[in-house]
Design a protein around this motif. Structure first.
Motif, PDB file in Angstrom:
ATOM      1  N   LEU A  81     -45.189 -68.149 -10.558  1.00  0.00           N
ATOM      2  CA  LEU A  81     -45.726 -67.959 -11.896  1.00  0.00           C
ATOM      3  C   LEU A  81     -45.552 -69.204 -12.767  1.00  0.00           C
ATOM      4  N   ALA A  82     -44.410 -69.858 -12.681  1.00  0.00           N
ATOM      5  CA  ALA A  82     -44.155 -71.021 -13.529  1.00  0.00           C
ATOM      6  C   ALA A  82     -45.127 -72.155 -13.228  1.00  0.00           C
ATOM      7  N   TRP A  83     -45.327 -72.470 -11.936  1.00  0.00           N
ATOM      8  CA  TRP A  83     -46.247 -73.536 -11.574  1.00  0.00           C
ATOM      9  C   TRP A  83     -47.685 -73.173 -11.926  1.00  0.00           C
ATOM     10  N   ALA A  84     -48.053 -71.916 -11.759  1.00  0.00           N
ATOM     11  CA  ALA A  84     -49.413 -71.482 -12.104  1.00  0.00           C
ATOM     12  C   ALA A  84     -49.665 -71.630 -13.604  1.00  0.00           C
ATOM     13  N   CYS A  85     -48.692 -71.241 -14.421  1.00  0.00           N
ATOM     14  CA  CYS A  85     -48.836 -71.386 -15.880  1.00  0.00           C
ATOM     15  C   CYS A  85     -48.911 -72.858 -16.275  1.00  0.00           C
ATOM     16  N   LEU A  86     -48.142 -73.699 -15.609  1.00  0.00           N
ATOM     17  CA  LEU A  86     -48.176 -75.134 -15.891  1.00  0.00           C
ATOM     18  C   LEU A  86     -49.544 -75.726 -15.570  1.00  0.00           C
ATOM     19  N   VAL A  93     -46.420 -74.073 -24.041  1.00  0.00           N
ATOM     20  CA  VAL A  93     -46.297 -73.311 -22.795  1.00  0.00           C
ATOM     21  C   VAL A  93     -45.784 -74.219 -21.671  1.00  0.00           C
ATOM     22  N   THR A  94     -46.303 -75.445 -21.636  1.00  0.00           N
ATOM     23  CA  THR A  94     -45.847 -76.407 -20.629  1.00  0.00           C
ATOM     24  C   THR A  94     -44.338 -76.628 -20.728  1.00  0.00           C
ATOM     25  N   ILE A  95     -43.845 -76.797 -21.947  1.00  0.00           N
ATOM     26  CA  ILE A  95     -42.405 -76.989 -22.159  1.00  0.00           C
ATOM     27  C   ILE A  95     -41.639 -75.721 -21.790  1.00  0.00           C
ATOM     28  N   CYS A  96     -42.212 -74.573 -22.163  1.00  0.00           N
ATOM     29  CA  CYS A  96     -41.516 -73.291 -21.997  1.00  0.00           C
ATOM     30  C   CYS A  96     -41.321 -72.921 -20.524  1.00  0.00           C
ATOM     31  N   VAL A  97     -42.277 -73.257 -19.664  1.00  0.00           N
ATOM     32  CA  VAL A  97     -42.173 -72.858 -18.256  1.00  0.00           C
ATOM     33  C   VAL A  97     -41.534 -73.943 -17.393  1.00  0.00           C
ATOM     34  N   THR A  98     -41.183 -75.082 -18.004  1.00  0.00           N
ATOM     35  CA  THR A  98     -40.575 -76.162 -17.224  1.00  0.00           C
ATOM     36  C   THR A  98     -39.128 -76.431 -17.653  1.00  0.00           C
ATOM     37  N   ILE A  99     -38.947 -76.977 -18.851  1.00  0.00           N
ATOM     38  CA  ILE A  99     -37.606 -77.438 -19.226  1.00  0.00           C
ATOM     39  C   ILE A  99     -36.893 -76.545 -20.227  1.00  0.00           C
TER      40      ILE A  99
END
Length: 427
Positions: free
Chosen positions: A388-393, A313-319
Protein backbone atom coordinates in the motif's frame (compact mmCIF):
# COMPACT_ATOMS: atom_id res chain seq x y z
CA UNK A 1 -68.95 34.20 -13.65
CA UNK A 2 -70.47 32.50 -10.62
CA UNK A 3 -69.63 33.61 -7.10
CA UNK A 4 -67.79 30.34 -6.41
CA UNK A 5 -65.66 30.68 -9.56
CA UNK A 6 -64.95 34.32 -8.74
CA UNK A 7 -63.72 33.41 -5.24
CA UNK A 8 -61.58 30.58 -6.62
CA UNK A 9 -60.12 32.90 -9.28
CA UNK A 10 -59.22 35.47 -6.65
CA UNK A 11 -57.60 32.82 -4.46
CA UNK A 12 -55.52 31.51 -7.38
CA UNK A 13 -54.54 35.04 -8.38
CA UNK A 14 -53.60 35.91 -4.79
CA UNK A 15 -51.54 32.73 -4.44
CA UNK A 16 -49.78 33.42 -7.74
CA UNK A 17 -49.06 37.02 -6.76
CA UNK A 18 -47.67 35.89 -3.39
CA UNK A 19 -45.30 33.47 -5.10
CA UNK A 20 -44.22 36.16 -7.55
CA UNK A 21 -43.54 38.66 -4.73
CA UNK A 22 -41.58 36.01 -2.79
CA UNK A 23 -39.44 35.24 -5.84
CA UNK A 24 -38.73 38.93 -6.42
CA UNK A 25 -37.83 39.48 -2.78
CA UNK A 26 -35.74 36.30 -2.46
CA UNK A 27 -34.69 35.55 -6.06
CA UNK A 28 -32.11 32.90 -5.13
CA UNK A 29 -34.47 30.63 -3.14
CA UNK A 30 -35.30 28.30 -6.09
CA UNK A 31 -31.59 27.94 -6.92
CA UNK A 32 -30.86 27.27 -3.22
CA UNK A 33 -33.45 24.47 -3.15
CA UNK A 34 -31.90 23.01 -6.31
CA UNK A 35 -28.59 23.07 -4.44
CA UNK A 36 -30.26 21.24 -1.55
CA UNK A 37 -31.45 18.60 -4.03
CA UNK A 38 -27.85 18.19 -5.27
CA UNK A 39 -26.75 17.86 -1.62
CA UNK A 40 -29.28 15.11 -0.88
CA UNK A 41 -28.44 13.06 -3.98
CA UNK A 42 -24.69 13.44 -3.55
CA UNK A 43 -24.99 12.09 0.00
CA UNK A 44 -25.35 8.68 -1.66
CA UNK A 45 -22.00 9.00 -3.47
CA UNK A 46 -19.72 8.39 -0.49
CA UNK A 47 -22.01 7.13 2.27
CA UNK A 48 -20.58 3.55 2.05
CA UNK A 49 -17.00 4.77 2.77
CA UNK A 50 -16.82 3.80 6.50
CA UNK A 51 -18.22 0.37 5.61
CA UNK A 52 -15.45 -0.49 3.12
CA UNK A 53 -13.11 -2.00 5.71
CA UNK A 54 -15.99 -3.86 7.41
CA UNK A 55 -17.22 -5.40 4.16
CA UNK A 56 -13.66 -6.20 3.04
CA UNK A 57 -13.04 -8.00 6.34
CA UNK A 58 -16.35 -9.84 6.46
CA UNK A 59 -16.47 -10.87 2.80
CA UNK A 60 -12.69 -11.27 2.29
CA UNK A 61 -11.95 -9.37 -0.94
CA UNK A 62 -8.73 -7.62 -2.00
CA UNK A 63 -7.89 -3.90 -2.22
CA UNK A 64 -8.09 -4.21 -6.01
CA UNK A 65 -11.63 -5.56 -5.79
CA UNK A 66 -12.47 -2.79 -3.34
CA UNK A 67 -11.44 -0.05 -5.78
CA UNK A 68 -13.22 -1.79 -8.68
CA UNK A 69 -16.46 -1.95 -6.67
CA UNK A 70 -16.43 1.51 -5.18
CA UNK A 71 -14.56 3.48 -7.86
CA UNK A 72 -14.58 1.49 -11.09
CA UNK A 73 -18.21 0.35 -11.20
CA UNK A 74 -19.42 3.68 -9.89
CA UNK A 75 -17.49 5.75 -12.43
CA UNK A 76 -18.35 3.35 -15.27
CA UNK A 77 -22.05 3.90 -14.50
CA UNK A 78 -21.51 7.65 -14.45
CA UNK A 79 -19.66 7.66 -17.76
CA UNK A 80 -22.19 5.44 -19.52
CA UNK A 81 -25.08 7.56 -18.21
CA UNK A 82 -23.38 10.78 -19.28
CA UNK A 83 -23.59 9.61 -22.88
CA UNK A 84 -27.31 10.43 -22.86
CA UNK A 85 -28.60 12.13 -19.69
CA UNK A 86 -27.12 15.55 -20.51
CA UNK A 87 -28.80 15.59 -23.91
CA UNK A 88 -32.07 14.35 -22.40
CA UNK A 89 -32.02 17.15 -19.82
CA UNK A 90 -31.51 19.77 -22.54
CA UNK A 91 -34.24 18.36 -24.79
CA UNK A 92 -36.97 17.39 -22.31
CA UNK A 93 -36.13 19.47 -19.27
CA UNK A 94 -34.27 18.90 -16.03
CA UNK A 95 -37.17 17.36 -14.08
CA UNK A 96 -37.50 13.97 -15.86
CA UNK A 97 -33.75 13.33 -15.53
CA UNK A 98 -33.74 14.37 -11.85
CA UNK A 99 -36.74 12.14 -11.09
CA UNK A 100 -34.89 9.21 -12.67
CA UNK A 101 -31.83 10.03 -10.55
CA UNK A 102 -33.86 10.21 -7.33
CA UNK A 103 -35.59 6.89 -8.11
CA UNK A 104 -32.20 5.25 -8.74
CA UNK A 105 -31.03 6.64 -5.38
CA UNK A 106 -33.99 4.96 -3.68
CA UNK A 107 -33.25 1.65 -5.45
CA UNK A 108 -29.53 1.85 -4.58
CA UNK A 109 -30.39 2.41 -0.92
CA UNK A 110 -32.59 -0.69 -0.92
CA UNK A 111 -29.88 -2.79 -2.63
CA UNK A 112 -27.23 -1.72 -0.10
CA UNK A 113 -29.69 -2.27 2.73
CA UNK A 114 -30.20 -5.91 1.70
CA UNK A 115 -26.68 -6.65 0.39
CA UNK A 116 -24.85 -9.79 1.47
CA UNK A 117 -22.06 -10.06 -1.11
CA UNK A 118 -19.85 -8.29 -3.65
CA UNK A 119 -22.42 -8.65 -6.46
CA UNK A 120 -24.94 -6.61 -4.44
CA UNK A 121 -22.32 -3.93 -3.86
CA UNK A 122 -21.62 -3.78 -7.60
CA UNK A 123 -25.33 -3.25 -8.35
CA UNK A 124 -25.70 -0.66 -5.60
CA UNK A 125 -22.70 1.31 -6.83
CA UNK A 126 -23.89 1.11 -10.44
CA UNK A 127 -27.27 2.60 -9.45
CA UNK A 128 -25.42 5.23 -7.40
CA UNK A 129 -23.41 6.16 -10.48
CA UNK A 130 -26.60 6.70 -12.51
CA UNK A 131 -27.91 8.96 -9.73
CA UNK A 132 -24.75 11.05 -9.73
CA UNK A 133 -24.71 11.34 -13.54
CA UNK A 134 -28.26 12.70 -13.46
CA UNK A 135 -27.28 15.11 -10.70
CA UNK A 136 -24.09 16.52 -12.23
CA UNK A 137 -25.95 17.25 -15.47
CA UNK A 138 -29.59 18.13 -14.77
CA UNK A 139 -29.13 19.04 -11.10
CA UNK A 140 -26.21 21.40 -11.52
CA UNK A 141 -27.73 22.94 -14.65
CA UNK A 142 -30.99 23.48 -12.71
CA UNK A 143 -29.11 25.47 -10.06
CA UNK A 144 -27.82 27.83 -12.75
CA UNK A 145 -31.17 27.92 -14.61
CA UNK A 146 -33.10 28.90 -11.47
CA UNK A 147 -30.69 31.68 -10.52
CA UNK A 148 -31.91 35.07 -11.81
CA UNK A 149 -30.24 36.74 -14.76
CA UNK A 150 -27.07 38.48 -13.65
CA UNK A 151 -26.54 36.07 -10.75
CA UNK A 152 -25.81 32.81 -12.56
CA UNK A 153 -22.49 32.46 -10.75
CA UNK A 154 -24.43 32.21 -7.47
CA UNK A 155 -26.32 29.28 -8.98
CA UNK A 156 -22.98 27.64 -9.79
CA UNK A 157 -21.92 28.19 -6.18
CA UNK A 158 -25.10 26.52 -4.85
CA UNK A 159 -24.47 23.58 -7.21
CA UNK A 160 -20.86 22.97 -6.20
CA UNK A 161 -21.51 23.54 -2.48
CA UNK A 162 -24.34 20.99 -2.66
CA UNK A 163 -22.08 18.55 -4.50
CA UNK A 164 -19.08 18.81 -2.19
CA UNK A 165 -20.96 19.07 1.10
CA UNK A 166 -23.27 16.18 0.18
CA UNK A 167 -20.29 14.03 -0.73
CA UNK A 168 -18.81 14.80 2.70
CA UNK A 169 -22.00 14.47 4.72
CA UNK A 170 -22.52 10.86 3.60
CA UNK A 171 -19.38 9.33 5.18
CA UNK A 172 -19.76 11.46 8.32
CA UNK A 173 -23.34 10.25 8.78
CA UNK A 174 -22.34 6.65 8.16
CA UNK A 175 -19.31 6.94 10.43
CA UNK A 176 -21.42 7.98 13.40
CA UNK A 177 -24.23 5.50 12.74
CA UNK A 178 -22.04 2.43 12.12
CA UNK A 179 -20.89 1.85 15.75
CA UNK A 180 -24.53 1.80 16.88
CA UNK A 181 -25.38 -1.52 15.25
CA UNK A 182 -23.86 -4.94 14.66
CA UNK A 183 -25.03 -4.67 11.05
CA UNK A 184 -24.51 -0.94 10.37
CA UNK A 185 -25.63 -1.03 6.74
CA UNK A 186 -29.26 -1.36 7.90
CA UNK A 187 -29.64 1.94 9.81
CA UNK A 188 -27.30 3.74 7.40
CA UNK A 189 -29.25 2.88 4.28
CA UNK A 190 -32.67 3.28 5.88
CA UNK A 191 -31.55 6.84 6.57
CA UNK A 192 -30.28 7.17 2.98
CA UNK A 193 -33.62 5.91 1.67
CA UNK A 194 -35.42 8.67 3.60
CA UNK A 195 -33.00 11.27 2.19
CA UNK A 196 -33.62 9.93 -1.34
CA UNK A 197 -37.39 10.26 -0.91
CA UNK A 198 -36.89 13.87 0.26
CA UNK A 199 -34.81 14.51 -2.87
CA UNK A 200 -37.60 13.10 -5.04
CA UNK A 201 -40.10 15.42 -3.32
CA UNK A 202 -37.94 18.49 -3.97
CA UNK A 203 -37.55 17.46 -7.61
CA UNK A 204 -41.31 17.40 -8.07
CA UNK A 205 -41.76 20.82 -6.41
CA UNK A 206 -38.97 22.85 -8.06
CA UNK A 207 -40.25 25.52 -10.52
CA UNK A 208 -38.33 24.08 -13.47
CA UNK A 209 -39.29 25.33 -16.92
CA UNK A 210 -39.73 23.19 -20.01
CA UNK A 211 -37.38 23.59 -22.98
CA UNK A 212 -38.41 25.97 -25.72
CA UNK A 213 -40.50 24.30 -28.49
CA UNK A 214 -38.12 25.78 -31.05
CA UNK A 215 -35.18 24.06 -29.37
CA UNK A 216 -32.85 22.53 -31.94
CA UNK A 217 -33.54 18.81 -32.12
CA UNK A 218 -30.67 16.43 -31.45
CA UNK A 219 -30.42 12.67 -31.65
CA UNK A 220 -31.23 10.72 -28.50
CA UNK A 221 -28.95 7.80 -29.32
CA UNK A 222 -26.05 7.45 -26.87
CA UNK A 223 -23.18 9.63 -28.07
CA UNK A 224 -20.26 11.48 -26.62
CA UNK A 225 -21.55 14.74 -25.12
CA UNK A 226 -19.95 17.87 -26.51
CA UNK A 227 -19.86 21.60 -26.11
CA UNK A 228 -21.13 23.97 -28.83
CA UNK A 229 -18.82 24.78 -31.73
CA UNK A 230 -16.18 27.32 -30.76
CA UNK A 231 -16.16 26.42 -27.04
CA UNK A 232 -13.65 23.56 -27.13
CA UNK A 233 -11.02 25.48 -25.18
CA UNK A 234 -13.55 26.24 -22.45
CA UNK A 235 -14.02 22.48 -21.98
CA UNK A 236 -10.25 21.91 -21.92
CA UNK A 237 -9.68 24.62 -19.30
CA UNK A 238 -12.59 23.34 -17.18
CA UNK A 239 -11.41 19.72 -17.36
CA UNK A 240 -7.77 20.57 -16.60
CA UNK A 241 -9.00 22.43 -13.51
CA UNK A 242 -11.60 19.97 -12.21
CA UNK A 243 -10.01 16.56 -12.87
CA UNK A 244 -6.95 16.81 -10.55
CA UNK A 245 -9.15 17.62 -7.54
CA UNK A 246 -11.69 14.95 -8.43
CA UNK A 247 -8.94 12.33 -8.81
CA UNK A 248 -7.20 13.04 -5.49
CA UNK A 249 -10.59 13.16 -3.72
CA UNK A 250 -11.48 9.76 -5.23
CA UNK A 251 -8.15 8.42 -3.98
CA UNK A 252 -8.94 9.62 -0.47
CA UNK A 253 -12.48 8.26 -0.49
CA UNK A 254 -11.46 4.87 -1.88
CA UNK A 255 -8.23 4.19 -0.01
CA UNK A 256 -8.27 6.43 3.09
CA UNK A 257 -9.84 3.69 5.28
CA UNK A 258 -7.14 1.21 4.16
CA UNK A 259 -4.32 3.73 4.68
CA UNK A 260 -5.65 4.58 8.14
CA UNK A 261 -6.02 0.93 9.13
CA UNK A 262 -2.83 -0.54 7.60
CA UNK A 263 -0.29 2.30 7.60
CA UNK A 264 -1.47 4.56 10.41
CA UNK A 265 -3.04 1.83 12.61
CA UNK A 266 -6.35 3.69 12.98
CA UNK A 267 -9.09 1.11 12.34
CA UNK A 268 -12.00 3.07 13.86
CA UNK A 269 -14.69 3.68 11.20
CA UNK A 270 -15.60 6.98 12.86
CA UNK A 271 -12.05 8.26 12.25
CA UNK A 272 -12.30 7.43 8.55
CA UNK A 273 -15.72 9.08 8.34
CA UNK A 274 -14.51 12.24 10.10
CA UNK A 275 -11.43 12.60 7.89
CA UNK A 276 -13.37 12.09 4.66
CA UNK A 277 -16.10 14.45 5.86
CA UNK A 278 -13.50 17.06 6.86
CA UNK A 279 -12.14 16.84 3.34
CA UNK A 280 -15.49 17.74 1.82
CA UNK A 281 -16.30 20.39 4.44
CA UNK A 282 -13.02 22.10 3.60
CA UNK A 283 -13.93 21.92 -0.08
CA UNK A 284 -17.31 23.50 0.65
CA UNK A 285 -16.01 26.35 2.82
CA UNK A 286 -13.10 27.17 0.51
CA UNK A 287 -15.44 27.90 -2.39
CA UNK A 288 -16.85 31.04 -0.76
CA UNK A 289 -13.64 33.12 -0.64
CA UNK A 290 -12.29 31.59 -3.86
CA UNK A 291 -15.41 32.73 -5.73
CA UNK A 292 -14.26 36.34 -5.20
CA UNK A 293 -11.06 35.78 -7.20
CA UNK A 294 -10.80 36.47 -10.91
CA UNK A 295 -11.25 33.47 -13.18
CA UNK A 296 -7.57 32.93 -13.96
CA UNK A 297 -6.78 32.71 -10.23
CA UNK A 298 -9.71 30.36 -9.64
CA UNK A 299 -8.44 28.04 -12.34
CA UNK A 300 -5.17 27.79 -10.41
CA UNK A 301 -6.36 27.22 -6.83
CA UNK A 302 -7.66 23.65 -7.23
CA UNK A 303 -4.61 22.22 -9.04
CA UNK A 304 -2.21 23.93 -6.59
CA UNK A 305 -4.03 22.35 -3.63
CA UNK A 306 -3.92 18.96 -5.35
CA UNK A 307 -0.14 19.33 -5.76
CA UNK A 308 0.29 20.20 -2.07
CA UNK A 309 -1.96 17.29 -0.99
CA UNK A 310 0.02 14.74 -2.97
CA UNK A 311 3.32 16.14 -1.70
CA UNK A 312 2.08 15.60 1.87
CA UNK A 313 0.86 12.08 1.03
CA UNK A 314 4.35 11.34 -0.29
CA UNK A 315 5.85 12.43 3.04
CA UNK A 316 3.16 10.62 5.04
CA UNK A 317 3.68 7.18 3.45
CA UNK A 318 7.49 7.37 3.43
CA UNK A 319 9.22 9.24 6.25
CA UNK A 320 6.45 10.50 8.54
CA UNK A 321 3.41 8.18 8.91
CA UNK A 322 1.33 10.65 10.88
CA UNK A 323 -2.45 10.85 11.09
CA UNK A 324 -2.41 14.65 11.44
CA UNK A 325 -0.40 14.98 8.21
CA UNK A 326 -2.76 12.59 6.47
CA UNK A 327 -5.77 14.60 7.66
CA UNK A 328 -4.13 17.78 6.29
CA UNK A 329 -3.62 16.06 2.94
CA UNK A 330 -7.30 15.05 2.96
CA UNK A 331 -8.37 18.64 3.66
CA UNK A 332 -6.24 19.90 0.76
CA UNK A 333 -7.79 17.20 -1.47
CA UNK A 334 -11.22 18.53 -0.54
CA UNK A 335 -10.23 22.12 -1.31
CA UNK A 336 -8.77 20.95 -4.63
CA UNK A 337 -12.02 19.23 -5.57
CA UNK A 338 -14.37 21.95 -4.35
CA UNK A 339 -12.57 24.92 -5.84
CA UNK A 340 -11.65 23.07 -9.03
CA UNK A 341 -15.25 22.08 -9.71
CA UNK A 342 -16.50 25.55 -8.76
CA UNK A 343 -14.24 27.17 -11.34
CA UNK A 344 -15.07 24.56 -14.00
CA UNK A 345 -18.86 24.66 -13.50
CA UNK A 346 -18.91 28.45 -13.32
CA UNK A 347 -16.79 28.76 -16.47
CA UNK A 348 -19.27 26.58 -18.37
CA UNK A 349 -22.36 28.05 -16.69
CA UNK A 350 -21.44 31.66 -17.49
CA UNK A 351 -20.11 30.94 -20.98
CA UNK A 352 -22.48 28.38 -22.53
CA UNK A 353 -26.21 29.08 -22.86
CA UNK A 354 -29.04 27.11 -21.27
CA UNK A 355 -29.89 25.01 -24.34
CA UNK A 356 -26.49 23.28 -24.24
CA UNK A 357 -25.61 23.62 -20.55
CA UNK A 358 -26.49 20.09 -19.37
CA UNK A 359 -24.71 18.44 -22.28
CA UNK A 360 -21.64 20.64 -21.67
CA UNK A 361 -21.68 19.66 -17.97
CA UNK A 362 -21.91 16.03 -19.11
CA UNK A 363 -18.88 16.50 -21.38
CA UNK A 364 -16.92 18.06 -18.51
CA UNK A 365 -17.73 15.22 -16.12
CA UNK A 366 -17.22 12.46 -18.69
CA UNK A 367 -13.66 13.58 -19.42
CA UNK A 368 -12.88 14.39 -15.78
CA UNK A 369 -14.08 11.02 -14.49
CA UNK A 370 -11.65 9.04 -16.67
CA UNK A 371 -8.58 9.67 -14.46
CA UNK A 372 -10.89 9.64 -11.43
CA UNK A 373 -11.77 6.03 -12.21
CA UNK A 374 -8.59 4.64 -13.72
CA UNK A 375 -5.86 5.94 -11.42
CA UNK A 376 -7.37 4.94 -8.02
CA UNK A 377 -8.16 1.47 -9.42
CA UNK A 378 -4.57 1.06 -10.59
CA UNK A 379 -3.43 2.22 -7.16
CA UNK A 380 -5.67 -0.37 -5.48
CA UNK A 381 -4.31 -3.24 -7.59
CA UNK A 382 -0.75 -1.97 -7.16
CA UNK A 383 -1.30 -2.09 -3.40
CA UNK A 384 -1.99 -5.83 -3.67
CA UNK A 385 1.25 -6.35 -5.60
CA UNK A 386 3.86 -3.94 -4.21
CA UNK A 387 2.29 -2.86 -0.94
CA UNK A 388 0.00 0.00 0.00
CA UNK A 389 2.76 2.49 0.86
CA UNK A 390 4.59 2.09 -2.46
CA UNK A 391 1.32 2.21 -4.41
CA UNK A 392 0.30 5.47 -2.70
CA UNK A 393 3.75 6.92 -3.38
CA UNK A 394 3.56 6.05 -7.09
CA UNK A 395 0.04 7.49 -7.30
CA UNK A 396 1.12 10.74 -5.63
CA UNK A 397 4.11 11.23 -7.93
CA UNK A 398 2.02 10.56 -11.04
CA UNK A 399 -0.66 13.05 -9.93
CA UNK A 400 1.99 15.68 -9.20
CA UNK A 401 3.37 15.37 -12.76
CA UNK A 402 -0.07 15.44 -14.44
CA UNK A 403 -1.44 18.26 -12.29
CA UNK A 404 1.62 20.46 -12.78
CA UNK A 405 1.26 20.02 -16.55
CA UNK A 406 -2.45 20.94 -16.43
CA UNK A 407 -1.74 24.00 -14.30
CA UNK A 408 0.98 25.32 -16.59
CA UNK A 409 -1.14 24.74 -19.71
CA UNK A 410 -4.24 26.46 -18.30
CA UNK A 411 -2.38 29.50 -16.98
CA UNK A 412 -0.48 29.99 -20.23
CA UNK A 413 -3.44 29.59 -22.60
CA UNK A 414 -6.45 30.96 -20.70
CA UNK A 415 -7.97 34.19 -21.94
CA UNK A 416 -11.22 35.82 -20.91
CA UNK A 417 -13.94 35.17 -23.48
CA UNK A 418 -16.20 38.07 -24.35
CA UNK A 419 -19.13 38.10 -21.94
CA UNK A 420 -18.05 34.94 -20.14
CA UNK A 421 -17.71 36.64 -16.77
CA UNK A 422 -20.28 39.39 -17.13
CA UNK A 423 -22.17 38.31 -14.01
CA UNK A 424 -19.32 36.57 -12.21
CA UNK A 425 -18.83 39.02 -9.38
CA UNK A 426 -22.52 39.42 -8.51
CA UNK A 427 -23.35 37.28 -5.46
Amino acid sequence: MSVRKTIQYRRDTSSSNSRTIARRRYPLIPAAFAGLLVFFLFTLSNIPTPLYVIWQRDWDFSSGTLTVVFSGTYVAAIMLSLLIVGRLADLYGRRPVLVAGAVCACLASVVFLMSDGVSDLLLGRFLSGITIACTVTAGMAACVDLAPRGRKASGSLFATIGLVSGAGFGPLLAGFISPLSNKPQIPIFITMLVISVLALSITLLLPLSLPSPCHQKRELLPALPRVPRGFGKVLIWATATASPGMTVAAFMVGLAPSVLANLLHQSNSVTAGIIVCSMFIAGTVAQIPVKRLDMRAQLAVGPICALLAMAIVTICVTIAPNIELFALAAILCGIAQGTGQLAAVALIGTTINQTHRSESDAALNLVSYIPTAVLPILCGYAADGIGLAWACLAFAILIIVITASCLVFTQRTYHRRAGAEADWYVV
